[in-house]
Design a protein around this motif. Structure first.
Motif, PDB file in Angstrom:
ATOM      1  N   ASN A 572       0.828  -1.218   0.000  1.00  0.00           N
ATOM      2  CA  ASN A 572       0.000   0.000   0.000  1.00  0.00           C
ATOM      3  C   ASN A 572       0.858   1.263   0.000  1.00  0.00           C
ATOM      4  O   ASN A 572       0.520   2.261  -0.647  1.00  0.00           O
ATOM      5  N   THR A 573       1.982   1.214   0.728  1.00  0.00           N
ATOM      6  CA  THR A 573       2.857   2.392   0.791  1.00  0.00           C
ATOM      7  C   THR A 573       3.487   2.681  -0.566  1.00  0.00           C
ATOM      8  O   THR A 573       3.536   3.835  -1.027  1.00  0.00           O
ATOM      9  N   LEU A 574       3.992   1.649  -1.233  1.00  0.00           N
ATOM     10  CA  LEU A 574       4.605   1.831  -2.552  1.00  0.00           C
ATOM     11  C   LEU A 574       3.584   2.337  -3.567  1.00  0.00           C
ATOM     12  O   LEU A 574       3.900   3.180  -4.421  1.00  0.00           O
ATOM     13  N   LYS A 575       2.364   1.835  -3.459  1.00  0.00           N
ATOM     14  CA  LYS A 575       1.318   2.276  -4.385  1.00  0.00           C
ATOM     15  C   LYS A 575       1.005   3.761  -4.177  1.00  0.00           C
ATOM     16  O   LYS A 575       0.758   4.496  -5.135  1.00  0.00           O
ATOM     17  N   ARG A 576       1.067   4.189  -2.897  1.00  0.00           N
ATOM     18  CA  ARG A 576       0.777   5.589  -2.590  1.00  0.00           C
ATOM     19  C   ARG A 576       1.934   6.500  -2.990  1.00  0.00           C
ATOM     20  O   ARG A 576       1.743   7.606  -3.496  1.00  0.00           O
TER      21      ARG A 576
END
Length: 579
Positions: A572-576
């Motif tokens: 989720n962090t990388l996607k954000r």
């Protein structure tokens, strides 16, 4: 308590009498009997009147009432019933029970009446002295209690000293009991029985009269010199800090009974408590082996982190006699786990008998292992079965729901975890551990309000709980809300455990939310260095990314992938950060 034989005898007599009454009553009312009465002569039985006693004068009714009252632990009602029963019975056991119950509820008048009735029916002198001593203790009459105890031990009855001990153990006043112990159980009066000396020494130790206990223990060694007397004095010496003296005494005990398994276990326990695991293990290596010796040897090896010895013991125990192996199924499962033999561990846990003390624990460990082996569906099926099996046992039922929830947390199935925690909380409402677990599940599922509610409730129950303060503070910081409150909560947790990497992570993440990137990076790097945790790494990587240090961030993210390839937080962090 009446013996089963006595109650059966009384009920048998009652049944015969009751049957006769029914037969006689039936004869008096038959149509034939009615026809004869018209002629005036009738049958002899026609004029017989059968008298049925009222309940207060019915022995069996009072005995049954007393037993039923005892079954529901209503001692007052039981005492009343037995007090009535003793006036209707010539059996001294009924009066004995009446006396014991009256003393237990501190009804002095009823106790004195029961003791008098018991004596009239032929009570033994020793038993009578015991009862009178108990009554005197209940009344606070130390002098009379001492007189009766001296009579008791002076009877020469083979159970006199055992009865003496029961009187003192049952005393409500430990100081009074200790005073009587020293006054009556003197070395001059104690019998020529080492077990009596040891019992009095142990009783003195429990009552806080250490000097007396040591005197009697030393006297027993000099007078008898048995293995048990050496071992007990050795335990006392060890507790007093005389480890060398304790070992000498245990060596003498073992010299007398080298094959005494109980003695070897006691000595090994003493050595293990002192951290001498090697000597303790060596002591148990020799001599007869049973389930207890194997369990102790395995525990010592585990304490010493001696995997090689655990492996050797595992092989030995698998080749042990069948009865030892069967009684050690749970231990074999534990050892197999230590040796990373998970499939073998499952097989051993499956062999733990249903009536084994470790049956529930074996089922729990099996569920955990099934998940470790990638068989999560089977793990949850097993826990569902346990939730049915232990429906009437709250502690086990609570734990089976909790383990189910923990496994769902491991699988990142947070909604199912929350449901399992909720079911556990229905068994034990406001349980702090369950509230904490469910709060985490809510937070991971994004149900922030519900998570906050659970953590706040937990802090109401345990205001000084460091983990709860940290969890609520982090949850608020992660949601980027109520940051002043979050700061206070995490500060409280930091003050309690400043070096805890989880709390450091919370503080670093709060600094990130506050826009203090340098402070956030410093704190999170310290937490990451202390413990390579995936979530800490994700937080550090995000801070580095926001500082414009994308290459440094990617290196940290690569390390996180090695630690937890399935990390949803990283995904989720990388996607954000990099849509």
């Amino acid at each position: 308590m009446l013996s089963r034989w006595f109650k059966f005898k009384q009920l048998r007599h009652f049944a015969v009498g009751g049957l006769a009454a029914v037969v006689l009553a039936g004869c008096a009312t038959t149509p034939g009997a009615a026809r004869h009465t018209a002629g005036g002569s009738g049958q002899p039985l026609d004029k017989l009147v059968v008298v049925t006693p009222d309940e207060d004068h019915d022995l069996v009714a009072q005995l049954l009432a007393g037993e039923m009252a005892l079954a529901r632990t209503d001692l007052k009602a039981a005492s009343t019933a037995y007090s009535r029963a003793m006036t209707l019975s010539n059996d001294p056991k009924v009066a004995e029970q009446a006396a014991a119950l009256a003393i237990a509820i501190r009804d002095d008048q009823a106790a004195q009446a029961a003791i008098a009735r018991w004596q009239a029916l032929g009570a033994k002198p020793a038993a009578m002295a015991q009862a009178r001593a108990q009554l005197a203790l209940s009344q606070g009459n130390t002098e009379e209690a001492r007189r009766q105890l001296e009579i008791l031990v002076g009877t020469g009855d083979q159970d006199a000293w055992r009865q003496f001990g029961r009187v003192l153990v049952g005393s409500r006043d430990a100081a009074q009991a200790a005073q009587l112990l020293e006054a009556v159980a003197t070395p001059q009066r104690l019998p020529a029985d080492p077990q009596a000396w040891l019992a009095m020494s142990e009783l003195g130790d429990k009552l806080g009269r250490h000097a007396y206990a040591l005197q009697i223990a030393e006297g027993a060694v000099k007078k008898f010199g048995t293995a048990d007397t050496y071992a007990w004095l050795g335990q006392m010496k060890y507790r007093d800090g005389d480890k060398a003296g304790a070992k000498q005494l245990f060596d003498k005990a073992l010299a007398k009974e080298p094959k005494n398994t109980h003695l070897r276990l006691a000595y090994a326990t003493l050595l293990g408590q002192g951290g001498d695991y090697a000597s303790a293990g060596k002591l148990l290596d020799n001599g007869p082996q049973d389930a207890d010796t194997y369990a102790m040897r395995a525990a010592l090896a585990a304490h010493a982190k001696d995997t090689k010895t655990i492996g050797r013991l595992y092989s030995q125990l698998q080749r042990s006699p069948e009865d030892v192996r069967q009684n050690s199924a749970y231990l074999l499962g534990q050892m197999a786990e230590m040796l990373d033999k998970k499939e073998d561990a499952l097989k051993w846990y499956d062999q733990v008998a249903d009536d084994d003390d470790h049956a529930f624990d074996a089922d729990v460990r099996s569920a955990v292992l099934l998940q470790d082996l990638g068989r999560s569906a089977e793990a949850h099926e097993q826990l569902a079965q346990m939730q049915t099996d232990y429906l009437d046992q709250p502690a086990q039922l609570r734990r089976s729901y909790e383990v189910d929830a923990e496994l769902y947390m491991n699988e990142q199935q947070y909604t199912q975890a929350e449901r399992a925690f909720t079911r556990a909380l229905q068994v034990t409402p406001d349980d702090p551990a369950l509230l904490y677990g469910r709060g985490l599940a809510f937070a991971e599922a994004g149900n922030i309000d519900q998570a906050v509610n659970d953590f706040r409730r937990l802090l109401q129950l345990k205001p000084d709980d460091t983990d709860a303060s940290n969890a609520l503070g982090y949850t608020l910081a992660d949601a980027n809300r109520d940051l002043p409150e979050a700061e206070k909560l995490i500060e409280t947790a930091r003050a309690a455990r400043p070096e805890d990497p989880a709390i450091m992570d919370s503080w670093g993440w709060l600094q990130y939310r506050l826009g203090h990137l340098d402070q956030a990076e410093k704190t999170l790097r310290g937490a990451w260095t202390t413990r390579k945790d995936a979530d800490v790494g994700v937080h550090l990587g995000e801070v580095l990314w926001k500082q414009g240090r994308q290459e440094d961030a990617r290196r940290v993210f690569d390390e996180v992938r090695k630690i937890d390839p399935q990390s949803s937080n990283l995904h989720n962090t990388l996607k954000r950060l990099n849509p």
